[in-house]
Design a protein around this motif. Structure first.
Motif, PDB file in Angstrom:
ATOM      1  N   ILE A   1       3.026  28.400 -62.358  1.00 12.59           N
ATOM      2  CA  ILE A   1       2.384  29.684 -62.637  1.00 12.59           C
ATOM      3  C   ILE A   1       1.790  29.573 -64.037  1.00 12.59           C
ATOM      4  O   ILE A   1       2.366  28.907 -64.891  1.00 12.59           O
ATOM      5  CB  ILE A   1       3.423  30.826 -62.575  1.00 12.59           C
TER       6      ILE A   1
ATOM      7  N   TYR B   1       3.892  27.814 -66.731  1.00 15.32           N
ATOM      8  CA  TYR B   1       5.312  27.947 -66.421  1.00 15.32           C
ATOM      9  C   TYR B   1       5.635  27.210 -65.125  1.00 15.32           C
ATOM     10  O   TYR B   1       4.859  27.268 -64.169  1.00 15.32           O
ATOM     11  CB  TYR B   1       5.688  29.409 -66.199  1.00 15.32           C
TER      12      TYR B   1
ATOM     13  N   ASP C   1      13.159  32.928 -58.955  1.00 14.29           N
ATOM     14  CA  ASP C   1      14.423  33.349 -59.541  1.00 14.29           C
ATOM     15  C   ASP C   1      14.790  32.624 -60.832  1.00 14.29           C
ATOM     16  O   ASP C   1      15.644  33.120 -61.591  1.00 14.29           O
ATOM     17  CB  ASP C   1      15.566  33.262 -58.518  1.00 14.29           C
TER      18      ASP C   1
ATOM     19  N   TRP D   1      12.832  30.399 -64.162  1.00 14.18           N
ATOM     20  CA  TRP D   1      11.593  29.989 -64.795  1.00 14.18           C
ATOM     21  C   TRP D   1      11.882  29.101 -66.004  1.00 14.18           C
ATOM     22  O   TRP D   1      12.943  29.201 -66.624  1.00 14.18           O
ATOM     23  CB  TRP D   1      10.830  31.202 -65.324  1.00 14.18           C
ATOM     24  N   GLY D   2      10.908  28.285 -66.370  1.00 13.36           N
ATOM     25  CA  GLY D   2      10.950  27.633 -67.662  1.00 13.36           C
ATOM     26  C   GLY D   2      10.394  28.560 -68.737  1.00 13.36           C
ATOM     27  O   GLY D   2       9.880  29.645 -68.430  1.00 13.36           O
ATOM     28  N   GLN D   3      10.486  28.121 -69.979  1.00 17.56           N
ATOM     29  CA  GLN D   3      10.007  28.936 -71.091  1.00 17.56           C
ATOM     30  C   GLN D   3       8.496  28.891 -71.240  1.00 17.56           C
ATOM     31  O   GLN D   3       7.914  29.725 -71.939  1.00 17.56           O
ATOM     32  CB  GLN D   3      10.658  28.476 -72.399  1.00 17.56           C
TER      33      GLN D   3
END
Lengths: 119, 105
Positions: A37, A94, A107, A109-111
């Motif tokens: 994303i 992301y 549910d 995510w990375g930073q």
């Protein structure tokens, strides 16, 4: 605890290929749907696509001609390649885990990683 | 298209926050909410309009169906000041709202 971490170059030249890696810990990419994303500056989040546990991919039609998401051959990671980039591809990217068979509920995510397209 | 309002909500700790997400066409119940604190990974709060995700405090609740949805935070805690996004999973490709900033007044 599931954790995702994006990595890759923060600067890419126009017309080149943007390549990012997402390293997953606390979960196996042999399950679920692994997603990219992005969010350009000042714009809304945009779903790019996913790679499933079986290797099947699904992409946003707006990017489909330029994007490839694939599973890593070793370690627990997956990658994003976006070809022929322009300044419009400048964004925070992301990676995320999607839990449903349509890959539509994220549910973990990375930073995020900022990628700038500039010469 | 998902439209969130207001763009910014200025509130104090302990106050109630009501965030709106409106869809241009029905998404039935397939509307999710995420929280994004600066420098952190986004977090799933609510899925399918009204279901709290694992570990989400009870002060967060979601309601609505069709085209109009609301995320309510019953009593703001300091850690709740963040950006909130809605996302629809009714119609592919999945899309997001532009976000609501909940800021400290």
């Amino acid at each position: 605890q599931v954790q995702l971490q994006e990595s890759g170059p923060g600067l890419v030249k126009p017309s080149e290929t943007l390549s990012l890696t997402c390293t997953v810990s606390g979960a196996s990419i042999d399950s679920y749907y692994w997603t990219w994303i992005r969010q350009p500056p000042g714009k809304r989040l945009e779903w790019i696509g996913f790679i499933s546990y079986s290797g099947a991919a699904n992409y946003n039609p707006s990017l489909k001609s330029r994007v490839t998401i694939s599973r890593g051959t070793s370690n627990n990671h997956f990658t994003l390649n976006l070809e022929s980039v322009t300044s419009a591809d400048t964004a925070v990217y992301y990676c995320a885990r999607a839990t449903t068979s349509d890959g539509d509920l994220f549910d973990y995510w990375g930073q995020g990683i900022l990628v700038t397209v500039s010469s | 298209v998902l439209t969130q309002s207001p763009a910014t909500l200025s509130l104090s700790p302990g106050e109630r926050a009501a965030l709106s997400c409106r869809a241009s066409q029905t998404v039935t119940k397939y509307l999710n909410w995420y929280q994004h604190r600066p420098g952190q990974a986004p977090r799933l709060l609510i899925y399918d309009a009204s279901n709290r995700a694992t570990g989400v405090p009870a002060r967060f609740s979601g309601s609505g169906s069709g085209t109009d949805f609301t995320l309510t935070i019953s009593s703001l805690e300091p850690e709740d000041f963040a950006v909130y996004y809605c996302q629809q999973r009714s119609s592919w490709p999945w899309t997001f709202g532009q976000g609501t900033i909940v800021e400290l007044k």
